[in-house]
Scaffold this active site. Structure first.
Site, short mmCIF file in Angstrom:
data_model
loop_
_atom_site.label_atom_id
_atom_site.label_comp_id
_atom_site.label_asym_id
_atom_site.label_seq_id
_atom_site.Cartn_x
_atom_site.Cartn_y
_atom_site.Cartn_z
N LEU A 1 0.88 -1.17 0.00
CA LEU A 1 0.00 0.00 0.00
C LEU A 1 0.92 1.22 0.00
O LEU A 1 1.93 1.24 0.70
CB LEU A 1 -0.88 0.02 1.25
CG LEU A 1 -1.97 -1.05 1.38
CD1 LEU A 1 -2.72 -0.91 2.70
CD2 LEU A 1 -2.96 -0.98 0.22
N ASP A 2 0.53 2.24 -0.76
CA ASP A 2 1.35 3.45 -0.83
C ASP A 2 1.45 4.12 0.54
O ASP A 2 0.60 3.93 1.41
CB ASP A 2 0.70 4.49 -1.76
CG ASP A 2 0.49 3.97 -3.15
OD1 ASP A 2 1.27 3.10 -3.57
OD2 ASP A 2 -0.46 4.44 -3.80
N TYR A 3 2.44 4.97 0.66
CA TYR A 3 2.64 5.80 1.86
C TYR A 3 1.33 6.52 2.25
O TYR A 3 0.95 6.57 3.41
CB TYR A 3 3.74 6.81 1.52
CG TYR A 3 4.17 7.71 2.63
CD1 TYR A 3 4.99 7.23 3.64
CD2 TYR A 3 3.79 9.07 2.65
CE1 TYR A 3 5.42 8.08 4.66
CE2 TYR A 3 4.22 9.91 3.65
CZ TYR A 3 5.03 9.41 4.67
OH TYR A 3 5.45 10.24 5.67
#
Ligand code: URA
Length: 249
Positions: free
Chosen positions: A102-104
């Site tokens: 999952l992205d930042y």
């Protein structure tokens, strides 16, 4: 008794395919004897298995469900010193890896495990495990745009595979909307790029479901162990999908 290459992969030596190569090329010993046959069965509890002179270490498999908050990277370490997901897993001794990323800036459900085989299967698009996202987007996508999200959007790395999409709710000023998107792939920033491609950039993104697993009972930053029933259900579901393509996941 289990196949040697499976035991090696589970011990984190390498991928299953690479472990097969290690066996064939004569890097693996079982109870002091060189083994080069791929079909060899071993008892991981009793047999002494050595790869390139080093005994393998078998770890208990653990499966964790984390509610990843935003502002944390899906990585085991970060040279820039940002918070990483494993910082949130205080008290977990095993070396677990995230299943997909999952992205930042993305929050939501992240599964972590040291069971490499299960992780590979879950992440592989051919198993068609639902990954369900809720996105708060700019503007209100038309029915046509929602349909495009579901059937396939052209991105610079190719068309996305079919999934599902629906409009959940619009803001009272009609400037923004919540949409739900179910995909089976895990390309880099896929949901953000899909929404951008239909002209509705993502403002907030959350993953709310993976297969039958949800975030129920977990606040951002919390994690829990999967129950043995959940682990068995995941394994059974993956096995059935391997054989019949679709199954209860
Ligand atoms: N798609 C994205 O764009 N970001 C994520 O973190 C996951 C899926």
């Amino acid at each position: 008794m289990e196949r040697l290459q499976k035991v090696l992969a589970q011990a984190g030596v390498a991928s299953r395919r690479r472990c097969e190569e290690l066996i064939v090329q004569g890097s693996v010993e079982v109870n002091g004897k060189l083994v080069r046959e791929l079909g060899t069965k071993v008892d991981p509890e009793r047999d002494r298995i050595v790869v390139n002179g080093k005994p393998i270490k078998l770890e208990r498999h653990v499966y964790l469900l984390l509610h990843k908050p935003t502002g944390v990277i899906t990585s085991l370490s970060d040279p820039q010193g940002r918070r990483v997901v494993t910082d949130l897993l205080k008290g977990v001794k095993e070396r677990v890896y995230p299943v997909g990323r999952l992205d930042y800036d993305t929050s939501g459900l992240l599964l972590l495990t040291n069971d490499g085989e299960l992780a590979n299967r879950l992440a592989h698009p051919s198993y068609e495990i639902d990954k369900v996202y809720r996105a708060w987007v700019k503007g209100i996508p038309s029915a046509e745009s929602i349909k495009r999200l579901a059937t396939g959007v052209r991105l610079e790395d190719g068309m996305t595979s079919p999934g599902r999409a629906r409009l959940l709710k619009t803001s009272s000023d009609k400037q923004k909307a919540w949409i739900e998107l179910t995909i089976h792939e895990g390309r880099n920033r896929q949901v953000r790029r899909m929404c951008e491609a239909i002209g509705h950039p993502v403002l907030t993104l959350e993953r709310v479901r993976l297969g039958f697993l949800t975030l129920e009972g977990l606040r951002p930053g919390d994690y829990r162990l999967l129950t043995s029933e959940e682990v068995n259900k995941l394994k059974r579901g993956l096995q059935q999908r391997k054989q019949a393509k679709r199954g209860p996941l």
